[in-house]
Design an enzyme around this catalytic site. Structure first.
Site, PDB file in Angstrom:
ATOM      1  N   LYS A  21       0.784  -1.237   0.000  1.00 36.42           N
ATOM      2  CA  LYS A  21       0.000   0.000   0.000  1.00 36.42           C
ATOM      3  C   LYS A  21       0.814   1.283   0.000  1.00 36.42           C
ATOM      4  O   LYS A  21       0.324   2.352   0.368  1.00 36.42           O
ATOM      5  CB  LYS A  21      -0.999   0.031   1.184  1.00 36.42           C
ATOM      6  CG  LYS A  21      -1.934  -1.140   1.160  1.00 36.42           C
ATOM      7  CD  LYS A  21      -2.777  -1.126  -0.083  1.00 36.42           C
ATOM      8  CE  LYS A  21      -2.960  -2.491  -0.658  1.00 36.42           C
ATOM      9  NZ  LYS A  21      -3.258  -2.494  -2.076  1.00 36.42           N
ATOM     10  N   GLY A  23       2.100   2.327  -2.812  1.00 38.29           N
ATOM     11  CA  GLY A  23       2.020   2.824  -4.189  1.00 38.29           C
ATOM     12  C   GLY A  23       2.790   1.951  -5.169  1.00 38.29           C
ATOM     13  O   GLY A  23       3.189   2.410  -6.248  1.00 38.29           O
ATOM     14  N   THR A  24       2.928   0.695  -4.815  1.00 35.70           N
ATOM     15  CA  THR A  24       3.657  -0.272  -5.653  1.00 35.70           C
ATOM     16  C   THR A  24       3.162  -0.256  -7.096  1.00 35.70           C
ATOM     17  O   THR A  24       3.948  -0.295  -8.042  1.00 35.70           O
ATOM     18  CB  THR A  24       3.430  -1.705  -5.108  1.00 35.70           C
ATOM     19  OG1 THR A  24       3.305  -1.654  -3.699  1.00 35.70           O
ATOM     20  CG2 THR A  24       4.519  -2.645  -5.539  1.00 35.70           C
ATOM     21  N   TRP A  26       1.763   2.005  -8.808  1.00 33.02           N
ATOM     22  CA  TRP A  26       2.176   3.228  -9.509  1.00 33.02           C
ATOM     23  C   TRP A  26       3.640   3.071  -9.949  1.00 33.02           C
ATOM     24  O   TRP A  26       3.988   3.340 -11.108  1.00 33.02           O
ATOM     25  CB  TRP A  26       2.002   4.416  -8.568  1.00 33.02           C
ATOM     26  CG  TRP A  26       2.240   5.765  -9.162  1.00 33.02           C
ATOM     27  CD1 TRP A  26       2.251   6.099 -10.492  1.00 33.02           C
ATOM     28  CD2 TRP A  26       2.494   6.972  -8.444  1.00 33.02           C
ATOM     29  NE1 TRP A  26       2.491   7.438 -10.641  1.00 33.02           N
ATOM     30  CE2 TRP A  26       2.640   8.002  -9.404  1.00 33.02           C
ATOM     31  CE3 TRP A  26       2.601   7.296  -7.091  1.00 33.02           C
ATOM     32  CZ2 TRP A  26       2.891   9.314  -9.042  1.00 33.02           C
ATOM     33  CZ3 TRP A  26       2.845   8.604  -6.727  1.00 33.02           C
ATOM     34  CH2 TRP A  26       2.992   9.607  -7.683  1.00 33.02           C
ATOM     35  N   HIS A  83       7.233  -7.433  -1.824  1.00 31.26           N
ATOM     36  CA  HIS A  83       7.011  -6.764  -0.540  1.00 31.26           C
ATOM     37  C   HIS A  83       7.941  -7.361   0.523  1.00 31.26           C
ATOM     38  O   HIS A  83       7.808  -7.063   1.709  1.00 31.26           O
ATOM     39  CB  HIS A  83       5.565  -6.968  -0.077  1.00 31.26           C
ATOM     40  CG  HIS A  83       4.543  -6.208  -0.871  1.00 31.26           C
ATOM     41  ND1 HIS A  83       4.720  -4.921  -1.303  1.00 31.26           N
ATOM     42  CD2 HIS A  83       3.292  -6.545  -1.298  1.00 31.26           C
ATOM     43  CE1 HIS A  83       3.654  -4.512  -1.952  1.00 31.26           C
ATOM     44  NE2 HIS A  83       2.765  -5.478  -1.971  1.00 31.26           N
ATOM     45  N   ARG A 105       6.022   5.300   2.228  1.00 32.80           N
ATOM     46  CA  ARG A 105       4.865   6.225   2.307  1.00 32.80           C
ATOM     47  C   ARG A 105       4.527   6.486   3.766  1.00 32.80           C
ATOM     48  O   ARG A 105       4.842   5.657   4.638  1.00 32.80           O
ATOM     49  CB  ARG A 105       3.673   5.554   1.599  1.00 32.80           C
ATOM     50  CG  ARG A 105       2.470   6.424   1.398  1.00 32.80           C
ATOM     51  CD  ARG A 105       1.348   5.663   0.707  1.00 32.80           C
ATOM     52  NE  ARG A 105       0.252   6.554   0.401  1.00 32.80           N
ATOM     53  CZ  ARG A 105      -0.941   6.164  -0.053  1.00 32.80           C
ATOM     54  NH1 ARG A 105      -1.168   4.878  -0.273  1.00 32.80           N
ATOM     55  NH2 ARG A 105      -1.885   7.034  -0.303  1.00 32.80           N
ATOM     56  N   TYR A 170       6.535   8.236  -1.522  1.00 27.06           N
ATOM     57  CA  TYR A 170       5.294   8.436  -2.292  1.00 27.06           C
ATOM     58  C   TYR A 170       4.918   9.922  -2.329  1.00 27.06           C
ATOM     59  O   TYR A 170       4.567  10.459  -3.374  1.00 27.06           O
ATOM     60  CB  TYR A 170       4.186   7.617  -1.623  1.00 27.06           C
ATOM     61  CG  TYR A 170       2.810   7.714  -2.227  1.00 27.06           C
ATOM     62  CD1 TYR A 170       2.391   6.798  -3.191  1.00 27.06           C
ATOM     63  CD2 TYR A 170       1.897   8.694  -1.825  1.00 27.06           C
ATOM     64  CE1 TYR A 170       1.108   6.866  -3.735  1.00 27.06           C
ATOM     65  CE2 TYR A 170       0.622   8.773  -2.363  1.00 27.06           C
ATOM     66  CZ  TYR A 170       0.230   7.841  -3.312  1.00 27.06           C
ATOM     67  OH  TYR A 170      -1.042   7.914  -3.845  1.00 27.06           O
ATOM     68  N   ARG A 240      -7.868   3.582  -5.153  1.00 23.32           N
ATOM     69  CA  ARG A 240      -8.901   4.094  -4.240  1.00 23.32           C
ATOM     70  C   ARG A 240      -8.920   5.615  -4.320  1.00 23.32           C
ATOM     71  O   ARG A 240      -9.703   6.177  -5.061  1.00 23.32           O
ATOM     72  CB  ARG A 240      -8.607   3.581  -2.813  1.00 23.32           C
ATOM     73  CG  ARG A 240      -9.764   3.743  -1.835  1.00 23.32           C
ATOM     74  CD  ARG A 240      -9.378   3.251  -0.452  1.00 23.32           C
ATOM     75  NE  ARG A 240      -8.245   3.997   0.098  1.00 23.32           N
ATOM     76  CZ  ARG A 240      -8.336   5.106   0.822  1.00 23.32           C
ATOM     77  NH1 ARG A 240      -9.524   5.593   1.109  1.00 23.32           N
ATOM     78  NH2 ARG A 240      -7.266   5.743   1.276  1.00 23.32           N
ATOM     79  N   GLY A 242      -5.599   7.601  -4.030  1.00 30.01           N
ATOM     80  CA  GLY A 242      -4.330   8.045  -4.612  1.00 30.01           C
ATOM     81  C   GLY A 242      -3.900   9.415  -4.102  1.00 30.01           C
ATOM     82  O   GLY A 242      -3.340  10.216  -4.859  1.00 30.01           O
TER      83      GLY A 242
HETATM   84  P1  PAP Z   1      -0.186  -3.277  -3.205  1.00 30.59           P
HETATM   85  O1  PAP Z   1       0.729  -3.203  -2.036  1.00 30.59           O
HETATM   86  O2  PAP Z   1      -1.355  -4.173  -2.940  1.00 30.59           O
HETATM   87  O3  PAP Z   1       0.526  -3.589  -4.466  1.00 30.59           O
HETATM   88  P2  PAP Z   1      -0.071  -0.491  -3.710  1.00 30.59           P
HETATM   89  O4  PAP Z   1      -0.103  -0.332  -5.172  1.00 30.59           O
HETATM   90  O5  PAP Z   1       1.241  -0.426  -3.030  1.00 30.59           O
HETATM   91  O6  PAP Z   1      -0.829  -1.820  -3.328  1.00 30.59           O
HETATM   92  O7  PAP Z   1      -0.936   0.666  -3.033  1.00 30.59           O
HETATM   93  C1  PAP Z   1      -2.181   1.083  -3.472  1.00 30.59           C
HETATM   94  C2  PAP Z   1      -2.270   2.569  -3.163  1.00 30.59           C
HETATM   95  O8  PAP Z   1      -1.642   3.301  -4.217  1.00 30.59           O
HETATM   96  C3  PAP Z   1      -3.698   3.057  -3.090  1.00 30.59           C
HETATM   97  O9  PAP Z   1      -3.680   4.134  -2.162  1.00 30.59           O
HETATM   98  P3  PAP Z   1      -4.978   4.704  -1.427  1.00 30.59           P
HETATM   99  O10 PAP Z   1      -5.723   3.521  -0.865  1.00 30.59           O
HETATM  100  O11 PAP Z   1      -4.486   5.625  -0.365  1.00 30.59           O
HETATM  101  O12 PAP Z   1      -5.749   5.438  -2.465  1.00 30.59           O
HETATM  102  C4  PAP Z   1      -3.914   3.525  -4.515  1.00 30.59           C
HETATM  103  O13 PAP Z   1      -5.008   4.390  -4.680  1.00 30.59           O
HETATM  104  C5  PAP Z   1      -2.599   4.201  -4.789  1.00 30.59           C
HETATM  105  N1  PAP Z   1      -2.334   4.348  -6.226  1.00 30.59           N
HETATM  106  C6  PAP Z   1      -2.607   3.459  -7.213  1.00 30.59           C
HETATM  107  N2  PAP Z   1      -2.233   3.944  -8.395  1.00 30.59           N
HETATM  108  C7  PAP Z   1      -1.721   5.171  -8.167  1.00 30.59           C
HETATM  109  C8  PAP Z   1      -1.180   6.178  -9.012  1.00 30.59           C
HETATM  110  N3  PAP Z   1      -1.100   6.017 -10.327  1.00 30.59           N
HETATM  111  N4  PAP Z   1      -0.746   7.308  -8.446  1.00 30.59           N
HETATM  112  C9  PAP Z   1      -0.813   7.500  -7.110  1.00 30.59           C
HETATM  113  N5  PAP Z   1      -1.324   6.587  -6.251  1.00 30.59           N
HETATM  114  C10 PAP Z   1      -1.780   5.430  -6.770  1.00 30.59           C
END
Ligand code: PAP
Length: 274
Positions: A21, A23-24, A26, A83, A105, A170, A240, A242
C-alpha cells in the site's frame, strides 16, 4: 524463507520493493513504461489494456504457486516486484549488481489504504474492525514484519550503497512526478535523451501512469484478480484515492499522533523521517 533458498537475483534485475500500500502499482507502471518506452507507443500501450499487477510480476506470486522456477524462465533484464523484507532475500541479492527501487509512504496513509483494501477482498479474508486493525499495525503485525523495520532495512542500504538502492517517498513523487520519473530512468540505466526531454516523453510517462488515467481504465475497474488462487479481489481495489493525507478522513487525530510517535521512536537516529 523459501525465497532465501530459491530466488536467484541476476546482475541486470530491477526489483521494485515496498511495504504493501505504498504505491507499488504506480511504481510498477512507471518503471515498466520507462523501460519499454521504445517498444510501445503511448496510444497503444499495454497499460491501457492490462492491469499493472500483470505487467510486473511479484516474486511472492511465483513463490506462492510453488513455481519459482518459472521466474528463471523470464528473459533478462527482468523487472520484478516484491514486498519482502531485505533480510529475507538470498545472498545473491547482495552479491549481484541488481538494482533495487524502494518506495515508502506515510504509515498513516498506508494503514488506511490497507484497511480499505483488505475489506475489498472477495475471497480469502475476514473483515476486521478499523480500531483492531490499527492496534495490530501499531504493534508491528504484518506479513512482511513491522512497517518501520521494513523501511529501515532498505533505507540504511540506500545510504551506504546509493548506486544500488534508490529510496523514494510516495509523497515526494506525488508533489513532483516528473523529477522522479527522470531520476528513476537515470537510476535504472535508461536516462531520457535531450531529444526525448524536448519531445515531452517524461511528461507522457507521468500522464499515462497518473492515478486519474489508470483508475479510469476499464482494465483497472471491472472484474476480479486472483492472487495465487488463495485471494480474489476486485481489480479496482488497487485504485482508491491516490492522495496524500487521506488518513484524516478515517482515523482520529489521537490515532495519528500515536502512530507518528511510534514511528518516530523506531526511526530515531536513522535520518529517515516519515
Ligand atoms: P499493493 O501493495 O497491494 O501492491 P499499492 O499499489 O502499493 O498496493 O498501493 C495502493 C495505493 O496506491 C492506493 O492508495 P490509497 O488507498 O491511499 O488510495 C492507490 O489508490 C494508490 N495508487 C494506485 N495507483 C496510483 C497512481 N497512479 N498514483 C498515485 N497513487 C496510486
Amino acid at each position: 524463507m523459501r525465497l532465501q533458498n530459491s530466488f536467484k537475483a541476476r546482475h541486470d534485475d530491477i526489483i521494485l520493493v515496498s511495504n504493501p500500500k505504498c504505491g507499488t502499482i504506480w511504481l510498477k507502471a512507471l518503471a515498466f513504461t520507462i523501460i519499454n518506452r521504445s517498444r510501445f507507443d503511448f496510444d497503444h500501450h499495454p497499460l491501457l489494456t492490462h492491469h499493472p499487477q500483470r505487467v510486473v510480476p511479484f516474486i511472492e506470486i511465483f513463490q506462492g504457486n510453488n513455481d519459482l522456477s518459472n521466474i528463471e524462465k523470464l528473459p533478462s533484464p527482468r523487472l520484478l516486484a516484491t514486498h519482502m523484507p531485505l533480510s529475507l532475500f538470498p545472498e545473491s541479492l547482495a552479491t549481484s549488481n541488481c538494482l533495487i527501487v524502494y518506495l515508502c509512504r506515510d504509515p498513516k496513509d498506508v494503514f488506511v489504504s490497507r484497511w480499505h483494501f483488505d475489506n475489498k477482498i472477495v475471497v480469502g479474508y475476514n473483515k476486521i474492525d478499523l480500531e483492531v486493525a490499527f492496534n495490530m499495525f501499531c504493534e508491528g503485525f504484518s506479513e512482511n514484519g513491522p512497517f518501520w523495520d521494513h523501511c529501515l532495512e532498505y533505507w540504511k542500504e540506500s545510504i551506504t550503497k546509493p548506486e544500488k538502492f534508490l529510496f523514494i517517498k510516495y509523497e515526494n513523487m506525488k508533489s513532483d512526478p516528473m523529477k522522479h520519473v527522470i531520476r528513476l530512468a537515470e537510476f535504472i540505466g535508461v536516462p531520457f535523451s535531450d531529444k526525448e526531454q524536448q519531445d515531452g516523453v517524461p511528461e507522457e510517462v507521468v500522464r499515462l501512469c497518473s492515478f486519474d488515467n489508470l483508475s479510469g481504465l476499464k482494465t483497472n475497474q471491472i472484474g476480479e484478480l486472483s492472487r495465487d488462487d488463495r485471494i480474489v479481489l476486485e481489480r479496482s481495489a488497487f485504485f482508491r484515492e491516490g492522495k496524500v493525507g487521506d488518513w484524516v478522513n478515517h482515523m482520529s487525530q489521537e490515532m495519528g499522533r500515536k502512530l507518528d510517535h511510534i514511528v518516530e521512536e523506531k526511526l530515531k537516529g536513522s535520518g529517515l523521517v516519515l
